[in-house]
Design an enzyme around this catalytic site. Structure first.
Site, PDB file in Angstrom:
ATOM      1  NE  ARG A   1      43.399  42.591  52.577  1.00 43.38           N
ATOM      2  CZ  ARG A   1      43.458  41.776  53.338  1.00 43.38           C
ATOM      3  NH1 ARG A   1      43.065  41.341  54.510  1.00 43.38           N
ATOM      4  NH2 ARG A   1      44.535  40.756  52.832  1.00 43.38           N
TER       5      ARG A   1
ATOM      6  CB  THR B   1      46.887  50.379  55.670  1.00 44.97           C
ATOM      7  OG1 THR B   1      46.110  50.723  54.577  1.00 44.97           O
ATOM      8  CG2 THR B   1      48.005  51.598  55.360  1.00 44.97           C
TER       9      THR B   1
ATOM     10  CG  ASP C   1      44.424  38.012  46.194  1.00 37.77           C
ATOM     11  OD1 ASP C   1      43.531  38.102  45.315  1.00 37.77           O
ATOM     12  OD2 ASP C   1      44.822  39.185  46.566  1.00 37.77           O
TER      13      ASP C   1
ATOM     14  CG  ASP D   1      46.023  38.155  42.801  1.00 38.52           C
ATOM     15  OD1 ASP D   1      45.494  39.056  42.398  1.00 38.52           O
ATOM     16  OD2 ASP D   1      47.123  38.102  43.674  1.00 38.52           O
TER      17      ASP D   1
HETATM   18  C1  PRP Z   1      39.530  41.067  48.821  1.00 36.15           C
HETATM   19  C2  PRP Z   1      38.334  40.327  49.274  1.00 36.15           C
HETATM   20  C3  PRP Z   1      37.408  41.333  49.911  1.00 36.15           C
HETATM   21  C4  PRP Z   1      38.816  41.707  50.985  1.00 36.15           C
HETATM   22  C5  PRP Z   1      38.723  41.129  52.070  1.00 36.15           C
HETATM   23  O1  PRP Z   1      39.449  41.657  47.874  1.00 36.15           O
HETATM   24  O2  PRP Z   1      37.437  39.994  48.040  1.00 36.15           O
HETATM   25  O3  PRP Z   1      36.949  42.153  49.605  1.00 36.15           O
HETATM   26  O4  PRP Z   1      39.990  41.451  50.139  1.00 36.15           O
HETATM   27  O5  PRP Z   1      39.768  41.686  52.969  1.00 36.15           O
HETATM   28  P1  PRP Z   1      39.250  42.286  54.564  1.00 36.15           P
HETATM   29  O6  PRP Z   1      38.157  41.560  54.974  1.00 36.15           O
HETATM   30  O7  PRP Z   1      40.586  42.380  55.211  1.00 36.15           O
HETATM   31  O8  PRP Z   1      38.842  43.630  53.996  1.00 36.15           O
HETATM   32  P2  PRP Z   1      40.927  42.653  47.532  1.00 36.15           P
HETATM   33  O9  PRP Z   1      40.760  44.070  48.355  1.00 36.15           O
HETATM   34  O10 PRP Z   1      42.079  41.816  47.711  1.00 36.15           O
HETATM   35  O11 PRP Z   1      40.333  43.077  46.192  1.00 36.15           O
HETATM   36  P3  PRP Z   1      40.207  42.150  44.852  1.00 36.15           P
HETATM   37  O12 PRP Z   1      38.862  41.540  45.074  1.00 36.15           O
HETATM   38  O13 PRP Z   1      40.271  43.224  43.587  1.00 36.15           O
HETATM   39  O14 PRP Z   1      41.186  41.265  44.685  1.00 36.15           O
HETATM   40  N1  URA Z   2      41.503  38.683  50.727  1.00 37.58           N
HETATM   41  C1  URA Z   2      41.610  37.615  50.091  1.00 37.58           C
HETATM   42  O1  URA Z   2      41.531  37.303  48.650  1.00 37.58           O
HETATM   43  N2  URA Z   2      42.084  36.573  50.649  1.00 37.58           N
HETATM   44  C2  URA Z   2      42.634  36.463  51.944  1.00 37.58           C
HETATM   45  O2  URA Z   2      42.948  35.532  52.817  1.00 37.58           O
HETATM   46  C3  URA Z   2      42.327  37.836  52.689  1.00 37.58           C
HETATM   47  C4  URA Z   2      41.855  38.911  51.776  1.00 37.58           C
END
Ligand code: PRP
Ligand code: URA
Length: 210
Positions: free
Chosen positions: A103, A107, A201, A204
């Protein structure tokens, strides 16, 4: 869209520790797996089985086995990978495909940076794993990806969701049937698109910042 929130004191207990900012990564990772096992139990209620004749030490009988073609588990990288072991513990014969999505934190739009899935999903039961359903953008994109490959039977398993994200996924589906199994629905999204109270997150906390 069918939404099932797994209402169980063990899930709420484990979620509480997961949410705690003081919970370190190794404990966080272990809890995600444990939670996943519990959510997988709910999420696989509709898994396709077929009859099988067996012989017990006492008598012949008929049971069931997981039907062919085997279910496909699709963890969304990165954070969904933390849920994979918990899922395959319950469904060891399933195959695993991958979708990498990130994500954009400005944006809030997801981009797909990796894909390793069968071309034809028309006869496959698909289980999408992503711990967080925030704005719903990532899950919507993942579901659209599977539907475009012919999937007709999709279940998403998420640990936490925001009401705004659930509504957005439902709007985007335009009546196409998908199941979502959740550990909890939280209060709301904050101005940065994070789930409140949430757990921060998820990627993370599982793996550390990249
Ligand atoms: C996080 C999570 C989802 C997304 C959710 O991933 O694991 O995939 O955000 O957010 P949304 O519903 O607003 O799309 P992220 O994009 O942070 O990637 P990551 O798993 O690599 O940390
Ligand atoms: N992605 C995450 O990992 N946590 C949130 O709260 C939203 C998006």
């Amino acid at each position: 869209m069918r939404v099932h929130v797994a209402d169980h004191p063990l899930i709420t207990h484990k979620l509480t520790v997961l949410r705690d900012v003081n919970t370190p990564s190794p404990v966080f990772r272990a809890l995600v797996q444990e939670l996943m096992t519990l959510l997988a139990y709910e999420g696989t209620r509709g898994v396709r089985v077929e009859p099988v004749d067996i012989l017990t030490p006492v008598a012949p009988t008929t049971g069931v086995r997981i039907a062919d073609p085997k279910p496909l588990i699709v963890p969304i990288l990165r954070a969904g990978l933390g849920m994979l072991d918990g899922m395959v513990t319950l469904l060891p014969s399933a195959e695993v495909g991958f979708l990498g999505m990130a994500r954009n934190e400005e944006t809030l739009e997801p981009t797909t940076y990796a894909e390793r899935l069968p071309d034809d999903l028309s006869d496959r039961q698909c289980f999408v794993l992503d711990p967080m359903l925030a704005t719903g953008g990532s899950l919507t994109a993942a579901i659209e990806f599977l539907l475009a490959r012919g999937a007709t039977d999709v279940t998403a398993i998420c640990i936490l969701a925001a009401p705004e994200g659930l509504a957005a996924v439902e709007r985007a589906l335009h009546g196409r049937e998908v199941s979502i199994v959740l550990g909890a629905v939280d209060e709301r999204l904050n101005e940065h698109g994070y789930i409140v109270p949430g757990l921060g997150d998820a990627g993370d906390r599982l793996y550390g910042t990249v």
